[in-house]
Write a protein that holds these residues in place. Structure first.
Motif, PDB file in Angstrom:
ATOM      1  N   GLU A   1     -16.791  22.812 -33.989  1.00 13.05           N
ATOM      2  CA  GLU A   1     -17.963  22.111 -33.451  1.00 13.05           C
ATOM      3  C   GLU A   1     -18.782  23.032 -32.546  1.00 13.05           C
ATOM      4  O   GLU A   1     -20.015  23.044 -32.588  1.00 13.05           O
ATOM      5  CB  GLU A   1     -17.527  20.875 -32.656  1.00 13.05           C
ATOM      6  CG  GLU A   1     -17.012  19.730 -33.511  1.00 13.05           C
ATOM      7  CD  GLU A   1     -16.460  18.574 -32.687  1.00 13.05           C
ATOM      8  OE1 GLU A   1     -16.513  17.434 -33.163  1.00 13.05           O
ATOM      9  OE2 GLU A   1     -15.954  18.823 -31.568  1.00 13.05           O
ATOM     10  N   ALA A   2     -18.073  23.799 -31.709  1.00 16.73           N
ATOM     11  CA  ALA A   2     -18.789  24.711 -30.815  1.00 16.73           C
ATOM     12  C   ALA A   2     -19.526  25.784 -31.610  1.00 16.73           C
ATOM     13  O   ALA A   2     -20.640  26.188 -31.255  1.00 16.73           O
ATOM     14  CB  ALA A   2     -17.802  25.349 -29.832  1.00 16.73           C
ATOM     15  N   ALA A   3     -18.877  26.226 -32.686  1.00 20.74           N
ATOM     16  CA  ALA A   3     -19.512  27.260 -33.521  1.00 20.74           C
ATOM     17  C   ALA A   3     -20.810  26.725 -34.132  1.00 20.74           C
ATOM     18  O   ALA A   3     -21.824  27.430 -34.187  1.00 20.74           O
ATOM     19  CB  ALA A   3     -18.541  27.702 -34.613  1.00 20.74           C
ATOM     20  N   ILE A   4     -20.762  25.473 -34.573  1.00 21.70           N
ATOM     21  CA  ILE A   4     -21.982  24.869 -35.137  1.00 21.70           C
ATOM     22  C   ILE A   4     -23.038  24.726 -34.033  1.00 21.70           C
ATOM     23  O   ILE A   4     -24.210  25.071 -34.213  1.00 21.70           O
ATOM     24  CB  ILE A   4     -21.671  23.486 -35.751  1.00 21.70           C
ATOM     25  CG1 ILE A   4     -20.763  23.640 -36.958  1.00 21.70           C
ATOM     26  CG2 ILE A   4     -22.960  22.765 -36.142  1.00 21.70           C
ATOM     27  CD1 ILE A   4     -20.183  22.320 -37.471  1.00 21.70           C
ATOM     28  N   ALA A   5     -22.594  24.229 -32.891  1.00 21.85           N
ATOM     29  CA  ALA A   5     -23.547  23.982 -31.800  1.00 21.85           C
ATOM     30  C   ALA A   5     -24.216  25.264 -31.335  1.00 21.85           C
ATOM     31  O   ALA A   5     -25.400  25.263 -30.985  1.00 21.85           O
ATOM     32  CB  ALA A   5     -22.830  23.314 -30.633  1.00 21.85           C
TER      33      ALA A   5
END
Lengths: 190, 263
Positions: free
Chosen positions: A140-144
């Protein structure tokens, strides 16, 4: 997913994540007003572009991606203007004399932690905010943040090393998780 | 003893990113290796410290109310509905780190007993804030005695709770709540009336610039009010404290209630 369903999900995610959105914006921008404006700008953009949202993706990281981009835009504008940053710790609410010892100690620890985070680079601060504080998964952090998962892990690892060094005193003084005592609660009163 | 778990895997483990197989392997190694276990404890403690500190800040009441209205089921955002808080305007003259909504509440220029704010953005915002406050009716403590409730607040507030009556003109105390607006703590006293709830918020007035209002000897200084479609909000000062009373009653009724509680 039907558009109406997506709109409902959007509303649910927004209300559930509003504080996380605000905290993340504030972490990046270090300014209360700009953080709130950035959140609103983000939600406006997201709502307008909801039809472009990939239904196979998750809404939450998508929203945070828009948020981080919005905050970066604000920072770019800020670079071109003189700006005095808001500092929540300099607001003169000197009620320390009235605080119980434990609350006072926790407040000091809170400042210590905040100072340690603020000494990290902006990229590291954002990863700490999303993964550790908001408990995003690495994916999720990578996407964000629009970076590979490996970058999230390496930033996180370096940030942790720095924070451990900065907060060694607090980490030594605090009992470990096996001691049966809960970790410090900075917010004793709600 | 040879350690097979690198720090990076330990971080993955602490962050809940390991597969079940990895979890099993690392747990076994933690049980065998005290130094690894100590490193894991340290990472876990760091996570919890950061979390406990970092999650302390919440989106303000004003932002929450604005967003809730904008994306409510009945209303979808439109150009005309997209109203920003525009705090920079509202903040003019208000010192300190006030919650944005609260700052707006106290420096709204049309506030001083002038009457309805109509549908202008300021009035709409103000209405949202009243609505938010009034909906937020959770209690920390159920109590019908103000003496007991004052004892409960005790050191939880950075000021001594002033004398306020437990009951008054058709109102009865039902409990209290400690609220936070950013860095500021305030007491929320909930009353019930036949005509709906009334909530009285009391906070340190230091650093807050209030509208001029007018002095009301039996209530307080700088008394002003705002009436929206559904709610009335009274604001006044007394003894370094700021009082905000929100209810569904008409202004004259709210004045009467305020008078019965604080005079």
């Amino acid at each position: 997913m039907a558009r109406a369903d997506l709109q409902d999900e959007f509303k649910a995610v927004v209300m559930g994540e509003l504080s996380a959105l605000y905290r993340t914006a504030r972490r990046i921008l270090q300014d209360h007003d700009e953080a709130e404006d950035a959140v609103q700008e983000t939600l406006d953009k997201a709502w307008r572009n909801l039809n472009r949202f990939d239904h196979g993706s998750r809404l939450k990281p998508w929203l945070f991606k828009i948020l981080t981009n919005t905050c970066l835009d604000v920072l770019r504008v800020r670079l071109r203007h003189t700006h005095v940053a808001f500092d929540a710790h300099d607001q003169g609410f000197d009620d320390n004399q009235r605080l119980p010892d434990e609350l006072q100690a926790n407040r000091e620890l809170g400042w210590q932690i905040e100072n340690a985070i603020s000494r990290l680079s902006s990229d590291y601060q954002t990863v700490v905010q999303l993964v550790i504080i908001e408990q995003f998964s690495y994916d999720e952090a990578a996407i964000a943040l629009d970076v590979p998962v490996g970058t999230i892990r390496s930033r996180l690892s370096r940030a942790r090393a720095s924070l451990v060094a900065e907060l060694s005193g607090a980490l030594e003084r605090r009992p470990g998780p096996q001691s049966g005592r809960p970790a410090a609660r900075l917010r004793l009163i709600k | 003893m040879t350690r097979t778990t690198p720090l990076s895997d330990l971080e993955k483990f602490i962050d809940g990113e390991c597969t079940p197989q990895e979890v099993k392997r690392i747990r076994a190694e933690l049980a065998r290796d005290p130094s690894l276990s100590e490193a894991a404890d340290r990472l876990d403690l760091l996570n919890r410290l950061l979390r406990s500190s970092g999650r302390d800040v919440e989106a303000s009441a004003a932002l929450r109310a604005t967003i809730a209205r904008r994306y409510s089921t009945e209303n979808t955002p439109s150009a005309s509905a997209r109203r920003r808080l525009n705090r920079r305007t509202f903040f003019a003259g208000a010192g300190g780190a006030l919650a944005a909504g609260f700052a707006a509440l106290i420096v709204v220029p049309r506030l001083s007993g002038i009457g309805d704010a109509g549908l202008d953005p300021v009035g709409t915002f103000f209405h949202d804030f009243e609505t938010y406050l009034l909906k937020d009716r959770a209690l920390d403590v159920t109590e019908t005695s103000m003496v007991q409730l004052a004892g409960w607040f005790g050191d939880r507030l950075p000021f001594a709770l002033p004398p306020v009556a437990s009951s008054g003109n058709s109102v009865k105390l039902i409990g209290g709540r400690l609220c936070w607006l950013m860095e500021r703590r305030l007491a929320s006293l909930s009353y019930e009336t036949d005509a709906g709830p009334v909530v009285l918020y009391i906070m340190d007035a230091n650093g807050i610039e209030t509208p001029p209002g007018r002095d009301a000897p039996d209530i307080g200084k700088a008394l002003s009010w705002h009436r929206s479609d559904d709610h009335t909000c009274l604001i006044w000062n007394s003894e370094q404290l700021l009082y905000v009373m929100v209810g569904t009653q008409e202004v004259h009724k709210m004045m009467s209630i305020a008078r019965s509680l604080v005079s």
